[in-house]
Scaffold this active site. Sequence first.
Site, PDB file in Angstrom:
ATOM      1  N   SER A  35      -3.889 -10.713  12.547  1.00 25.47           N
ATOM      2  CA  SER A  35      -3.439  -9.321  12.732  1.00 25.47           C
ATOM      3  C   SER A  35      -3.284  -8.993  14.211  1.00 25.47           C
ATOM      4  O   SER A  35      -4.009  -9.538  15.060  1.00 25.47           O
ATOM      5  CB  SER A  35      -4.490  -8.397  12.115  1.00 25.47           C
ATOM      6  OG  SER A  35      -4.282  -7.069  12.504  1.00 25.47           O
ATOM      7  N   LYS A  84     -11.095 -11.131  11.999  1.00 23.79           N
ATOM      8  CA  LYS A  84      -9.824 -11.801  12.295  1.00 23.79           C
ATOM      9  C   LYS A  84      -9.959 -12.647  13.566  1.00 23.79           C
ATOM     10  O   LYS A  84      -9.512 -13.788  13.623  1.00 23.79           O
ATOM     11  CB  LYS A  84      -8.685 -10.780  12.447  1.00 23.79           C
ATOM     12  CG  LYS A  84      -8.317 -10.072  11.157  1.00 23.79           C
ATOM     13  CD  LYS A  84      -7.704 -11.007  10.124  1.00 23.79           C
ATOM     14  CE  LYS A  84      -7.460 -10.347   8.801  1.00 23.79           C
ATOM     15  NZ  LYS A  84      -7.149 -11.252   7.698  1.00 23.79           N
ATOM     16  N   TYR A 142     -13.945  -5.488  10.586  1.00 20.84           N
ATOM     17  CA  TYR A 142     -12.747  -6.111  10.013  1.00 20.84           C
ATOM     18  C   TYR A 142     -11.959  -6.842  11.102  1.00 20.84           C
ATOM     19  O   TYR A 142     -11.607  -8.017  10.972  1.00 20.84           O
ATOM     20  CB  TYR A 142     -11.860  -5.044   9.338  1.00 20.84           C
ATOM     21  CG  TYR A 142     -10.428  -5.477   9.212  1.00 20.84           C
ATOM     22  CD1 TYR A 142     -10.044  -6.355   8.203  1.00 20.84           C
ATOM     23  CD2 TYR A 142      -9.454  -5.051  10.128  1.00 20.84           C
ATOM     24  CE1 TYR A 142      -8.722  -6.787   8.118  1.00 20.84           C
ATOM     25  CE2 TYR A 142      -8.147  -5.477  10.040  1.00 20.84           C
ATOM     26  CZ  TYR A 142      -7.786  -6.344   9.038  1.00 20.84           C
ATOM     27  OH  TYR A 142      -6.497  -6.785   8.963  1.00 20.84           O
TER      28      TYR A 142
HETATM   29  C1  UD1 Z   1      -5.087  -1.022  10.563  1.00 25.26           C
HETATM   30  C2  UD1 Z   1      -5.662  -2.159  11.335  1.00 25.26           C
HETATM   31  C3  UD1 Z   1      -4.873  -3.409  11.074  1.00 25.26           C
HETATM   32  C4  UD1 Z   1      -4.863  -3.682   9.602  1.00 25.26           C
HETATM   33  C5  UD1 Z   1      -4.256  -2.495   8.871  1.00 25.26           C
HETATM   34  C6  UD1 Z   1      -4.286  -2.722   7.374  1.00 25.26           C
HETATM   35  C7  UD1 Z   1      -6.747  -1.845  13.482  1.00 25.26           C
HETATM   36  C8  UD1 Z   1      -6.585  -1.413  14.887  1.00 25.26           C
HETATM   37  N1  UD1 Z   1      -5.659  -1.827  12.737  1.00 25.26           N
HETATM   38  O1  UD1 Z   1      -3.812  -0.745  11.120  1.00 25.26           O
HETATM   39  O2  UD1 Z   1      -5.441  -4.498  11.730  1.00 25.26           O
HETATM   40  O3  UD1 Z   1      -4.145  -4.846   9.350  1.00 25.26           O
HETATM   41  O4  UD1 Z   1      -5.004  -1.326   9.187  1.00 25.26           O
HETATM   42  O5  UD1 Z   1      -5.459  -2.345   6.782  1.00 25.26           O
HETATM   43  O6  UD1 Z   1      -7.813  -2.209  13.063  1.00 25.26           O
HETATM   44  N2  UD1 Z   1      -2.103   7.449   9.915  1.00 25.26           N
HETATM   45  C9  UD1 Z   1      -1.985   8.814   9.740  1.00 25.26           C
HETATM   46  N3  UD1 Z   1      -2.390   9.336   8.537  1.00 25.26           N
HETATM   47  C10 UD1 Z   1      -2.893   8.581   7.525  1.00 25.26           C
HETATM   48  C11 UD1 Z   1      -3.005   7.180   7.713  1.00 25.26           C
HETATM   49  C12 UD1 Z   1      -2.608   6.669   8.934  1.00 25.26           C
HETATM   50  O7  UD1 Z   1      -1.542   9.545  10.629  1.00 25.26           O
HETATM   51  O8  UD1 Z   1      -3.260   9.130   6.480  1.00 25.26           O
HETATM   52  C13 UD1 Z   1      -1.660   6.871  11.197  1.00 25.26           C
HETATM   53  C14 UD1 Z   1      -2.780   6.159  11.938  1.00 25.26           C
HETATM   54  O9  UD1 Z   1      -3.432   7.055  12.780  1.00 25.26           O
HETATM   55  C15 UD1 Z   1      -1.982   5.098  12.696  1.00 25.26           C
HETATM   56  C16 UD1 Z   1      -0.783   4.800  11.802  1.00 25.26           C
HETATM   57  O10 UD1 Z   1      -0.678   5.909  10.913  1.00 25.26           O
HETATM   58  O11 UD1 Z   1      -1.536   5.638  13.899  1.00 25.26           O
HETATM   59  C17 UD1 Z   1      -0.920   3.528  11.007  1.00 25.26           C
HETATM   60  O12 UD1 Z   1      -2.178   3.563  10.342  1.00 25.26           O
HETATM   61  P1  UD1 Z   1      -2.595   2.467   9.249  1.00 25.26           P
HETATM   62  O13 UD1 Z   1      -1.532   2.348   8.234  1.00 25.26           O
HETATM   63  O14 UD1 Z   1      -3.968   2.823   8.767  1.00 25.26           O
HETATM   64  O15 UD1 Z   1      -2.617   1.100  10.039  1.00 25.26           O
HETATM   65  P2  UD1 Z   1      -3.324   0.719  11.430  1.00 25.26           P
HETATM   66  O16 UD1 Z   1      -4.487   1.573  11.710  1.00 25.26           O
HETATM   67  O17 UD1 Z   1      -2.258   0.615  12.450  1.00 25.26           O
END
Ligand code: UD1
Length: 344
Positions: A127, A156, A152
């Site tokens: 990742s 990795k 987590y």
């Molecule tokens: C995280 C992990 C990544 C993992 C992935 C899948 C880290 C830094 N990243 O990615 O390694 O493979 O999850 O589980 O550990 N967001 C919102 N609202 C929501 C959900 C998300 O605004 O309800 C935003 C988050 O703040 C982020 C973006 O959307 O900025 C993506 O979030 P998400 O889909 O959870 O993935 P990551 O955090 O990037």
Amino acid sequence: MKEKILVTGGTGYIGSHTVVELQNSGYEVIIIDNLSNSSADVVDNIEKVSGIRPVFEKLDCLDYTGLDALFSKYKGIKAIIHFAASKAVGESVEKPLLYYRNNIVSLINLLELMSKHGVNGIVFSSSCTVYGEPDQLPVTEQAPIKPATSPYGNTKQINEEIIRDTITSGVPIDAILLRYFNPIGAHPSTLLGELPNGVPQNLIPYLTQTAIGIREKLSVFGEDYNTPDGSCIRDFINVVDLAKAHVIAIDRILNGKQKAKVETFNIGTGRGLSVLELISIFEKATGVKLNYQIVGRRVGDIEKVWANPDYANSELGWKAETSIEDTLLSAWKWQLKLRERGIQ
Ligand code: UD1
């Protein structure tokens, strides 16, 4: 003769898409999965998409004896794609030992048994989390590994090191570490996609569940990041494009094309999109208005990260091809299909 590939976590989100692409490329696939975050019906859907039923054995990678027996039963496995892992960042903070045991012991079991059974290749599901908050964007494979922000993420990093150390010790294994950015979307057939357990933690399943009315409102985490619109930036990669990278990695290992015994590739599009941009593209692509609200930051989030995929593009001959519009539309069609099937 078709070469046999073992896919751990093959009924999961990325695993199931990869099994289809492997089968389309002529590989014979053996899936193992403990079904902790997926269901056996996925095997039926894989068969509907590819026309070929993969072998499926319900098995946990923590079960050393069971794995040993599996390698004896299906002799001649050429390589492994190792997806099986726990992947919820928040849960990993609450249950670190569960994550360390599941993710690390599974890999150790596989590596030990690969040596015993003469399996010489592994593609590992890593990742972009290993880069933490990168100093330079877009991020290349040479960027430094930063201290993990969650157990987590740490698993990795540790697993990448375990693979490197094992191979350095002289064990005859070739490995490709694929560092995924943010995989999203679903198979165009709408037969495969992401099926989160309970309330989704990731952006896209939460977004599509909101769009369809299962959730009332999407919370956008943070508006004061140092980005043009204040929301976080990610590199959203289509899951089928991502699946295809695995097939190329397997071909590369089996055809002896590697430049080193352990190779690492970024698998992303090279384009950073903010959460707010993504919402706007979703609304335009689907014609559905999304109910969302900007709230405070989520602890542990990275501000911005997107890939420099040049090395994967030139060396693997792989490129992300699907547009973000089509990818988001596929995620939406999958959500509609789930409702049709009476799921959620
Ligand atoms: C995280 C992990 C990544 C993992 C992935 C899948 C880290 C830094 N990243 O990615 O390694 O493979 O999850 O589980 O550990 N967001 C919102 N609202 C929501 C959900 C998300 O605004 O309800 C935003 C988050 O703040 C982020 C973006 O959307 O900025 C993506 O979030 P998400 O889909 O959870 O993935 P990551 O955090 O990037």
